[in-house]
Design a protein around this motif. Structure first.
Motif, PDB file in Angstrom:
ATOM      1  N   ASP A   3      -3.250 -10.003  58.433  1.00  0.00           N
ATOM      2  CA  ASP A   3      -1.976 -10.562  58.868  1.00  0.00           C
ATOM      3  C   ASP A   3      -1.377 -11.445  57.783  1.00  0.00           C
ATOM      4  O   ASP A   3      -0.204 -11.354  57.466  1.00  0.00           O
ATOM      5  CB  ASP A   3      -2.174 -11.354  60.154  1.00  0.00           C
ATOM      6  CG  ASP A   3      -2.368 -10.444  61.354  1.00  0.00           C
ATOM      7  OD1 ASP A   3      -2.320 -10.948  62.474  1.00  0.00           O
ATOM      8  OD2 ASP A   3      -2.549  -9.235  61.155  1.00  0.00           O
ATOM      9  N   LEU A   4      -2.190 -12.331  57.216  1.00  0.00           N
ATOM     10  CA  LEU A   4      -1.767 -13.156  56.097  1.00  0.00           C
ATOM     11  C   LEU A   4      -1.984 -12.388  54.797  1.00  0.00           C
ATOM     12  O   LEU A   4      -2.706 -11.388  54.768  1.00  0.00           O
ATOM     13  CB  LEU A   4      -2.557 -14.455  56.076  1.00  0.00           C
ATOM     14  CG  LEU A   4      -2.230 -15.479  57.167  1.00  0.00           C
ATOM     15  CD1 LEU A   4      -3.221 -16.632  57.131  1.00  0.00           C
ATOM     16  CD2 LEU A   4      -0.811 -16.010  57.002  1.00  0.00           C
ATOM     17  N   GLN A  10      -3.418 -15.676  48.112  1.00  0.00           N
ATOM     18  CA  GLN A  10      -3.437 -17.034  48.650  1.00  0.00           C
ATOM     19  C   GLN A  10      -3.949 -18.016  47.602  1.00  0.00           C
ATOM     20  O   GLN A  10      -3.410 -19.125  47.466  1.00  0.00           O
ATOM     21  CB  GLN A  10      -4.316 -17.095  49.897  1.00  0.00           C
ATOM     22  CG  GLN A  10      -3.760 -16.342  51.100  1.00  0.00           C
ATOM     23  CD  GLN A  10      -4.596 -16.549  52.353  1.00  0.00           C
ATOM     24  OE1 GLN A  10      -4.975 -17.667  52.686  1.00  0.00           O
ATOM     25  NE2 GLN A  10      -4.905 -15.459  53.057  1.00  0.00           N
ATOM     26  N   GLY A 310       0.324  -8.657  52.999  1.00  0.00           N
ATOM     27  CA  GLY A 310      -0.122  -8.761  54.375  1.00  0.00           C
ATOM     28  C   GLY A 310       0.869  -8.264  55.416  1.00  0.00           C
ATOM     29  O   GLY A 310       2.051  -8.033  55.140  1.00  0.00           O
ATOM     30  N   MET A 312       2.137  -9.764  58.089  1.00  0.00           N
ATOM     31  CA  MET A 312       3.219 -10.678  58.471  1.00  0.00           C
ATOM     32  C   MET A 312       4.423 -10.513  57.560  1.00  0.00           C
ATOM     33  O   MET A 312       5.573 -10.439  58.028  1.00  0.00           O
ATOM     34  CB  MET A 312       2.727 -12.120  58.448  1.00  0.00           C
ATOM     35  CG  MET A 312       1.806 -12.484  59.608  1.00  0.00           C
ATOM     36  SD  MET A 312       1.137 -14.157  59.456  1.00  0.00           S
ATOM     37  CE  MET A 312       2.621 -15.139  59.541  1.00  0.00           C
ATOM     38  N   LEU A 365       0.669 -23.377  54.812  1.00  0.00           N
ATOM     39  CA  LEU A 365       1.170 -22.124  55.362  1.00  0.00           C
ATOM     40  C   LEU A 365       2.647 -21.944  55.031  1.00  0.00           C
ATOM     41  O   LEU A 365       3.081 -20.844  54.671  1.00  0.00           O
ATOM     42  CB  LEU A 365       0.975 -22.106  56.884  1.00  0.00           C
ATOM     43  CG  LEU A 365       1.478 -20.846  57.595  1.00  0.00           C
ATOM     44  CD1 LEU A 365       0.731 -19.612  57.096  1.00  0.00           C
ATOM     45  CD2 LEU A 365       1.331 -20.975  59.106  1.00  0.00           C
ATOM     46  N   CYS A 369       3.999 -18.788  52.841  1.00  0.00           N
ATOM     47  CA  CYS A 369       5.007 -17.860  53.345  1.00  0.00           C
ATOM     48  C   CYS A 369       6.251 -17.868  52.465  1.00  0.00           C
ATOM     49  O   CYS A 369       6.785 -16.802  52.115  1.00  0.00           O
ATOM     50  CB  CYS A 369       5.383 -18.216  54.780  1.00  0.00           C
ATOM     51  SG  CYS A 369       4.054 -17.947  55.981  1.00  0.00           S
ATOM     52  N   THR A 372       5.518 -16.282  49.056  1.00  0.00           N
ATOM     53  CA  THR A 372       5.298 -14.838  49.196  1.00  0.00           C
ATOM     54  C   THR A 372       6.631 -14.119  49.364  1.00  0.00           C
ATOM     55  O   THR A 372       6.880 -13.087  48.728  1.00  0.00           O
ATOM     56  CB  THR A 372       4.399 -14.556  50.414  1.00  0.00           C
ATOM     57  OG1 THR A 372       3.118 -15.158  50.200  1.00  0.00           O
ATOM     58  CG2 THR A 372       4.206 -13.060  50.619  1.00  0.00           C
ATOM     59  N   ARG A 434       3.960 -16.128  63.734  1.00  0.00           N
ATOM     60  CA  ARG A 434       2.762 -16.831  64.196  1.00  0.00           C
ATOM     61  C   ARG A 434       2.818 -17.081  65.697  1.00  0.00           C
ATOM     62  O   ARG A 434       1.794 -17.030  66.386  1.00  0.00           O
ATOM     63  CB  ARG A 434       2.591 -18.145  63.435  1.00  0.00           C
ATOM     64  CG  ARG A 434       1.354 -18.932  63.860  1.00  0.00           C
ATOM     65  CD  ARG A 434       1.144 -20.144  62.978  1.00  0.00           C
ATOM     66  NE  ARG A 434       0.037 -20.947  63.449  1.00  0.00           N
ATOM     67  CZ  ARG A 434      -1.235 -20.746  63.140  1.00  0.00           C
ATOM     68  NH1 ARG A 434      -1.553 -19.740  62.351  1.00  0.00           N
ATOM     69  NH2 ARG A 434      -2.194 -21.540  63.601  1.00  0.00           N
TER      70      ARG A 434
END
Length: 761
Positions: A3-4, A10, A310, A312, A365, A369, A372, A434
């Protein structure tokens, strides 16, 4: 789950954050508006980040590869030799996806898959693959094999099918989706909210659904199509046959990405490949075209980089691409309350205005996000020109508010500075996921196909954003039940939508979305009662403290539903603490202490046992259970049964019969007896398992219905006509309640009942 973004990305983002100037960090931390957060992240993204994501994703390559196609074909040949035709077809499909269009491997894989499909008695699909093989350069000196196979297939088809095949001959069935939805004509509406329910709105609850009048258990409350969805790779397993010799592969495992259409999620053994990448595949050319037009023509060039970012990020991108620039601008200018009053309700408005809870999400987070999405935006700007639908005819009037956007750093000239709102929308949706993403789940068989008793488990195959479903608030004891369907069906002209939350976007096709969710009343609902859905933590599965913690962590609210706040829950908690474990000295109920550990509820005894000792014992039982299940997978039920009897004799000293683990042990024991043809003992243990499931999930639960369905099958196989017929009405009621009167399980149940009523055994 992916998902991430992947761990390597990361780490890259975390390293970049640690190297930022303190003033820049302070600026980022002070930002609260999505636009400002994206602008800041975009100003920091550069070519080094593009190089980093390309390097990180190198191991996830989705390029065509003739050598890999040949390796897949050899794996398929090995399975074919052991008569595992389903696994062979999936390997050949993988080879088809890897094979370049000009490669001989493409025709060879099509030809080999046609052989596997023939043995699976999928004769029409076999004929289509024969045509595909011949049309993609199958060697002339081998073509007689395909012609012979064509003749064999035609012998198995009815005359009407033969005539149709002769007319089409070289035209495959690519345009027909492999699965169609079955929806009762008696239902007053197809998609949307039923007339007995209205949309309410308040400061405390936000937009929510309320019953206008009494709704009977089992009635459909709403049917919804996701605005967008993404298949989750690697979560669904398809096991091949197990062998006994040292040279025979014992287990072959495929993920959901290998056996499901990447558009409508229907299962297929006859994948139609994307012509540009080796990953995406579809059940038909029509699904392939729809996916290409909506999002894949953007995703295909990104390939492995998008996979590294990912699910998401990918879903957020799909939502944005489907919406288009004009809808994004309208959503930015529209107040949701005003939009609800409009007769031309646009589902994207509901999606756009879902809360993203930016203020509650961690800094790490938010930065992950934002950065990304900024990197993804740069990748898109270099991928090619804008789609025609995104070139606004009156850009000046609709984009005047965005003239202060950041200047694009290179790429296609059409990506003007005004399009930063696209990146901002992707970030908005990524942060929304989320709290607002919905797992699309389906049932997967947990036993081999030749098993005479079906056993299933629920698995997650996709993540989606549903416009109407998002209106339902949470309860740990919901009054609704959800069922998902995959596949496509033509939209009948006379279908009726009671509330316009799911009307199509302008230009959207006439075919229903590939995924649907149907929400039914799990019990009678009174007028004025809110329609509630469980977000995951359920009062039947976990205690109040754990539920509240999980909901606070992911959804940022303290649950005050009736299960969490009422005296009834305190009684359930007390019952839960006393009903699962037994005192090893006197067999009294163990009660959980306020601090830690357990003590016997019978005062004369007072025996105590630590939590660590209990957990250690439970872990021992579970490890042994998994070993027994593995033995059955290897077709060794005798040894598995011996181990299960040993575990049960030990677990019975600590666990009550209604403990969930006791239910799992009884179910596995029933499976072992069934494998040996001992249907009477199998039925006895299934009844024990059903009692544990009823205690855990409730007497009207879908879980209990599925377990009793297995009991019907066992009684049927054992010739126990009376017991089977006595259980069928209970199963029918539960499956109808949760899955509707036309679900496949009920069709099978009705066939069993009809057979039992005709027979005398």
């Amino acid at each position: 789950m992916m998902d991430l973004p992947c761990v390597q990305w990361q780490d890259h983002v975390a390293h970049k954050w640690s190297g930022l100037d303190p003033e820049i960090k302070e600026t980022f931390l002070s930002l609260h508006e999505i636009d400002d957060v994206f602008k800041c992240a975009l100003s920091l993204a550069n070519q080094q980040d593009l190089d980093a994501i390309q390097s990180i994703s190198a191991g996830l390559s989705v390029k065509k590869d003739a050598e890999e196609a040949a390796r897949c074909r050899e794996k398929g040949n090995s399975c074919f030799k052991t008569r595992d035709y389903k696994a062979a077809a999936l390997h050949y499909s993988q080879g088809i996806c890897f094979a370049p269009q000009s490669s001989e491997q493409l025709s060879l894989c099509y030809a080999n898959r046609s052989a596997a499909l023939y043995h699976l008695q999928q004769y029409q699909e076999c004929l289509y693959d024969i045509d595909r093989a011949l049309n993609t350069g199958y060697p002339t000196h081998l073509s007689h094999k395909l012609q012979d196979r064509r003749s064999l297939c035609l012998n198995h088809l009815p005359v009407s099918a033969k005539t149709k095949n002769d007319q089409l001959h070289h035209v495959s069935n690519d345009d027909q989706c492999s699965k169609s939805l079955t929806i009762s004509s008696s239902e007053a509406f197809r998609f949307g909210i039923c007339p007995q329910v209205s949309v309410g709105c308040s400061k405390e609850k936000g937009c929510h659904l309320v019953a206008l009048q009494r709704i009977t258990a089992g009635d459909v409350i709403l049917s919804d199509r996701p605005f967008s969805w993404v298949l989750i790779p690697g979560v669904e397993k398809v096991k091949g046959k197990s062998g006994h010799g040292p040279d025979i592969q014992r287990e072959i495992v495929f993920g959901a990405e290998h056996k499901r259409c990447h558009w409508c999620l229907a299962e297929t053994l006859c994948a139609v490949p994307c012509k540009g990448c080796s990953f995406s595949r579809y059940c038909s050319a029509s699904c392939q075209r729809e996916a290409w037009e909506e999002h894949h023509h953007w995703e295909c060039p990104l390939g492995s980089e998008l996979a590294a970012m990912g699910v998401m990020a990918q879903l957020a991108l799909r939502v944005t691409l489907k919406a288009g620039i004009e809808n994004i601008h309208r959503a930015r200018q529209t107040i949701r309350d005003e939009q609800k009053k409009s007769d031309q309700y646009n589902p994207y408005m509901t999606v756009f205005h879902l809360l993203q809870h930016t203020e509650h999400q961690s800094i790490s987070l938010r930065h992950l996000c934002a950065f990304t999405v900024a990197t993804l935006y740069l990748k898109l700007s270099k991928a090619g020109p804008l789609p025609t639908s995104w070139k606004l005819s009156d850009a000046s009037s609709i984009t005047s508010q965005s003239s202060d956007g950041p200047k694009k750093k290179g790429g296609d000239s059409e990506w003007s500075s005004e399009l930063w709102v696209v990146g901002s929308a992707v970030l908005r949706h990524m942060l929304q996921l989320r709290c607002n993403a919905q797992a699309v789940v389906t049932l997967q068989d947990t036993v081999s196909e030749n098993s005479r008793v079906r056993s299933v488990e629920e698995i997650r195959v996709a993540t989606a954003m549903f416009p109407t479903l998002s209106l339902l608030n949470h309860s740990c004891r919901p009054n609704t039940s959800l069922v998902f369907s995959t596949g496509t069906a033509d939209d009948p002209g006379g279908s009726q939508e009671s509330v316009g939350f799911n009307r199509r976007l302008p230009g959207e096709g006439r075919q229903d979305r590939g995924v649907t969710v149907t929400v039914r009343a799990a019990r009678d609902i009174t007028a004025g009662e809110e329609i509630l859905h469980c977000y995951g933590p359920n009062s039947n599965r976990m205690g109040t403290e754990e539920r509240r913690r999980l909901l606070q962590e992911q959804y940022y609210f303290l649950c005050e539903c009736e299960a969490c706040s009422g005296q009834e829950e305190e009684m359930r908690e007390s019952s839960r603490n006393e009903s699962g474990l037994l005192c090893t000295k006197c067999k009294g109920a163990l009660k959980k202490n306020k601090g830690s550990g357990f003590s016997c509820s019978l005062l004369p005894c007072g025996h105590q046992i630590s939590s660590s000792d209990v957990n250690h014992k439970l872990q021992e039982f579970r490890v042994a259970l998994e070993k027994a299940v593995a033995l059955m997978e290897k077709e060794n039920p005798v040894e598995a049964l011996h181990l299960l009897k040993k575990i049960s004799s030990q677990s019975g000293l600590l666990l009550r019969d209604t403990h969930p683990l006791q239910g799992e042990l009884a179910d596995a024991t029933a499976r072992a007896y069934a494998s040996l043809g001992d249907w009477k003992n199998a039925a006895t243990h299934l009844e024990q398992s059903a009692a544990a499931i009823s205690s855990q999930y409730g007497k009207d639960s879908l879980e209990l219905g599925q377990q009793l369905f297995k009991l019907v099958q066992v009684h049927f196989n054992g010739g126990a006509r009376g017991p089977a017929l006595s259980v069928i009405p209970k199963v029918r009621r539960m499956l109808s309640l949760h899955c509707g009167p036309h679900c496949p399980e009920l069709q099978e149940l009705n066939a069993l009942e009809e057979c039992l009523q005709r027979s005398t055994f």
